[in-house]
Scaffold this active site. Structure first.
Site, PDB file in Angstrom:
ATOM      1  N   GLU A  19     -48.612 -20.517 -11.846  1.00  0.00           N
ATOM      2  CA  GLU A  19     -49.266 -19.438 -12.594  1.00  0.00           C
ATOM      3  C   GLU A  19     -50.670 -19.158 -12.035  1.00  0.00           C
ATOM      4  OE1 GLU A  19     -47.517 -17.972 -14.893  1.00  0.00           O
ATOM      5  OE2 GLU A  19     -45.937 -19.448 -15.208  1.00  0.00           O
TER       6      GLU A  19
ATOM      7  N   PHE B  15     -59.773 -12.917  -1.008  1.00  0.00           N
ATOM      8  CA  PHE B  15     -58.401 -13.421  -0.849  1.00  0.00           C
ATOM      9  C   PHE B  15     -57.937 -13.324   0.597  1.00  0.00           C
ATOM     10  CE2 PHE B  15     -58.585 -11.945  -5.237  1.00  0.00           C
ATOM     11  CZ  PHE B  15     -58.025 -13.003  -5.917  1.00  0.00           C
TER      12      PHE B  15
END
Lengths: 396, 270
Positions: A370, A390
């Site tokens: 998650e 990212f």
């Protein structure tokens, strides 16, 4: 009944109904589930969710926040959080089952499904009559779901799905899977309800796990799997819809992880008061007291985060970043408490007769799934700086 | 006097107690919000009470069976289940009973652990109500008196049976099986209206469901304000049980044997 760690009187911040839900779930788990865990974990024989799921359903532990018109309990998010905390106090695999069913299977059907799909699946999922799973992660695609390879191709009045999904909770026993795939024609990610037994759909368990051994995890194989158009979630278009489901489950984890932390702390505290070394209970020594106090302080902070996030969710004001912070922080708390409790228990800490080593191994899964701890750090980093970290355009 | 005549005479003496089973049974259940004996119990500084901080309160365990039995009767033959609680903070227990399936609740916001006072308060709160059956738990998990049910039956002139392990409604009668010492059982027949106290294990109480909790939102908890009646009992002191010491003997067999002899001698046993 067990009195939970509640140093800052969080109980007083809950409503009478919420306390009643907590007590009822706790009573049920203590009488019917706690005693099954250690053996299931030891033998890696997952709990019988067909049986336990129905009991969960009867109490209203599945899809707690989904409205009554779909034969669901229709309570608030805080109640869902409370249930997650109670089940994870017992074992993370139970919370996985509750959070996946509620947040990753029922939520997308409720939010992005057609009225027919809601009426067809939600009541059965809420009663625990059918089990669902959520297929997003792939062998080569974890933290970067935008690179998803599973494909969907429109064909006549249906779709042809191809790809593999892995590390899927309850994959092997699920009756339905909410599967995410990229439409090869428009390049967008879309959601489908794939049913057990559909042509080209196979399910398998992953075994020899060192974590979450009381629960099932597995893989989904889609090989020219034919899914009718009526099984496509009509409003699930784009990665954002898939990620919104994760927010629901992450909220469940933020509450649940504190349950595991509390169980570790209580176990260590009781042990320290009884275990005698050098002529006194080890709780009498400063080093042990410092460990216990650190655990209590972290748990208390985590409880306050979970409570506040619950209230924000209840009024629809929680942001994905606030959910990320809670998931990241509270899983860290659980990881710290599990390891510290294991230390306090000494050699006994490695025995499955005590819960900390089991929680400690389980929480490694929770730390990673998650959204890994790192990914939540980057979500928050992007939010506060306005710069995403990212991906980089690297020329290799 | 034959039992039947006696029961009829009781009815005459209690004009307020009317058998009313037109729509099934009207069942009153007594539920105590009691301290869990497994929670941390400390004697208060005056030596006559128990410190309430640190205690966990929940429905008295025997009363869980009582409320379940009441709800089962209603589910089987219809009627109404009314739960009665005494105490300023008994709402959680009353709400729990409503969530399990009771129809309404009566709260008497007076704090006491004196069985006579509790029975007197309940009598006053319900004597104007119509009912067929009162069910109480066999005893309370904190004070262990096993008195409230019997006292209330006496005050209301009702026939009663204690420690009931199974129950059947047969027209105007209740057939109850009582638990005796040594595993013996006694089957008794009581004319309605009557009172029974149930033993744990008479049924398997249901868990409270989230849906039940929601249904309970609209159910009434009516407060009946009453003065605390006088008490006949004066508590002199409350004190903890003596601490039992255990010792693990170490050493080789002969050393352990010698220590055992020493301990047994020191206790005057040999």
């Amino acid at each position: 009944m067990f009195k939970s760690t509640d140093f800052y009187c969080i109980d007083e911040l809950l409503t009478e109904e919420e306390r009643l839900i907590r007590n009822s779930v706790r009573e049920f788990l203590e009488k019917e589930v706690v005693q099954l865990i250690s053996e299931a974990w030891h033998k890696e024989e997952p709990l019988n969710f067909r049986e336990i799921g129905k009991k969960f359903g009867k109490i209203g532990m599945l899809g707690t926040f989904i409205p009554e018109e779909y034969e669901c309990p229709g309570m608030n998010y805080t109640s869902f959080g409370i249930i997650c905390q109670e089940v994870e106090r017992v074992d993370s695999a139970l919370r996985s089952f509750v959070a996946v069913t509620s947040g990753l299977v029922m939520y997308p059907i409720w939010k992005y499904g057609s009225e027919e799909q809601r009426k067809k699946y939600l009541p059965k999922l809420a009663r625990g009559e059918i089990i669902g799973c959520f297929g997003m992660t792939e062998p080569d695609v974890g933290s970067d779901p935008a690179s998803m390879r599973t494909s969907a191709k429109k064909s006549g009045d249906g779709w042809i799905l191809n790809g593999t999904k892995t590390w899927i909770s309850e994959a092997d026993i699920a009756d339905i899977a909410v599967v995410w795939a990229r439409d090869v024609d428009d390049g967008r990610i879309k959601g489908f309800i794939v049913e057990k037994g559909m042509q080209g759909f196979k399910q398998a368990a992953i075994v020899k796990k060192g974590s979450m051994r009381a629960g099932g995890v597995g893989e989904l194989y889609l090989s020219n799997c034919r899914v009718p158009e009526e099984n496509r979630l009509p409003d699930a278009v784009g990665l954002r819809t898939a990620l919104s489901c994760l927010d629901q489950a992450r909220f469940g984890i933020a509450w649940g992880a504190i349950g595991a932390a509390i169980d570790c702390y209580e176990t260590a505290l009781n042990y320290a008061k009884e275990r005698r070394q050098f002529g006194a209970p080890i709780a009498a020594y400063q080093l042990i007291q410092a460990k216990l106090v650190d655990m209590l302080a972290e748990i208390t902070k985590g409880q306050l985060i979970a409570w506040r996030l619950g209230r924000l969710m209840d009024v629809g004001k929680a942001t994905p970043e606030q959910i990320s912070l809670a998931k990241r922080n509270n899983v860290r708390v659980a990881r710290f408490c599990a390891r510290t409790a294991r230390e306090i228990l000494g050699a006994n800490g490695i025995s499955l007769d005590y819960s900390p080593i089991r929680h400690m191994a389980n929480i490694e899964s929770v730390y990673t799934y998650e959204g890994t701890d790192d990914i939540h750090t980057l979500i928050l980093g992007r939010y506060i700086t306005g710069i995403q970290a990212f991906r980089r355009e690297l020329q290799l | 006097m034959q039992l039947k005549e006696y029961l009829l005479s009781l009815k005459k003496e209690s004009p307020n107690l009317k058998v009313d089973r037109g729509g099934g049974m009207k069942v009153f259940v007594l539920a105590k919000h009691a301290a869990d004996p497994e929670s941390e119990i400390k004697v208060s500084s005056d030596g006559k009470n128990v410190e309430t901080s640190g205690l966990i309160f929940d429905i008295n365990d025997w009363d869980r069976y009582a409320i379940e039995e009441g709800i089962r009767i209603k589910e089987k033959i219809g009627g109404e289940v009314v739960v009665v609680g005494v105490g300023k903070n008994c709402d959680d227990t009353l709400r729990k009973c409503l969530a399990m399936g009771a129809d309404r609740a009566i709260k008497i916001p007076v704090d006491t652990n004196d069985a006579y006072q509790i029975a007197e308060l309940i009598k006053k709160a319900i004597e104007k109500e119509k009912f067929d059956l009162i069910i109480a738990g066999y005893m309370s998990q904190d004070m262990n008196y096993s008195l409230v049910g019997a006292l209330l039956a006496g005050m209301l002139n009702l026939p009663f049976a204690t420690a009931v392990t199974s129950l059947k409604i047969d027209g105007g009668k209740v057939v109850a099986v009582r638990e005796l010492e040594g595993g013996y059982k006694e089957e008794v027949e009581l004319q309605i209206p009557c009172l029974i106290t149930v033993q744990s294990g008479i049924n398997e109480p249901r868990y409270v469901s989230v849906m039940g909790i929601k249904r309970a939102r609209t159910k009434e908890i009516r407060e009946v304000k009453l003065e605390l009646p006088p008490s006949a009992v004066n508590i002199l002191k409350i004190y903890p049980p003596p601490i039992k010491l255990a010792e693990i003997l170490t050493g080789d067999a002969s050393q352990i044997a010698a220590k055992i002899v020493e301990i047994v001698k020191s206790r005057g046993l040999i």
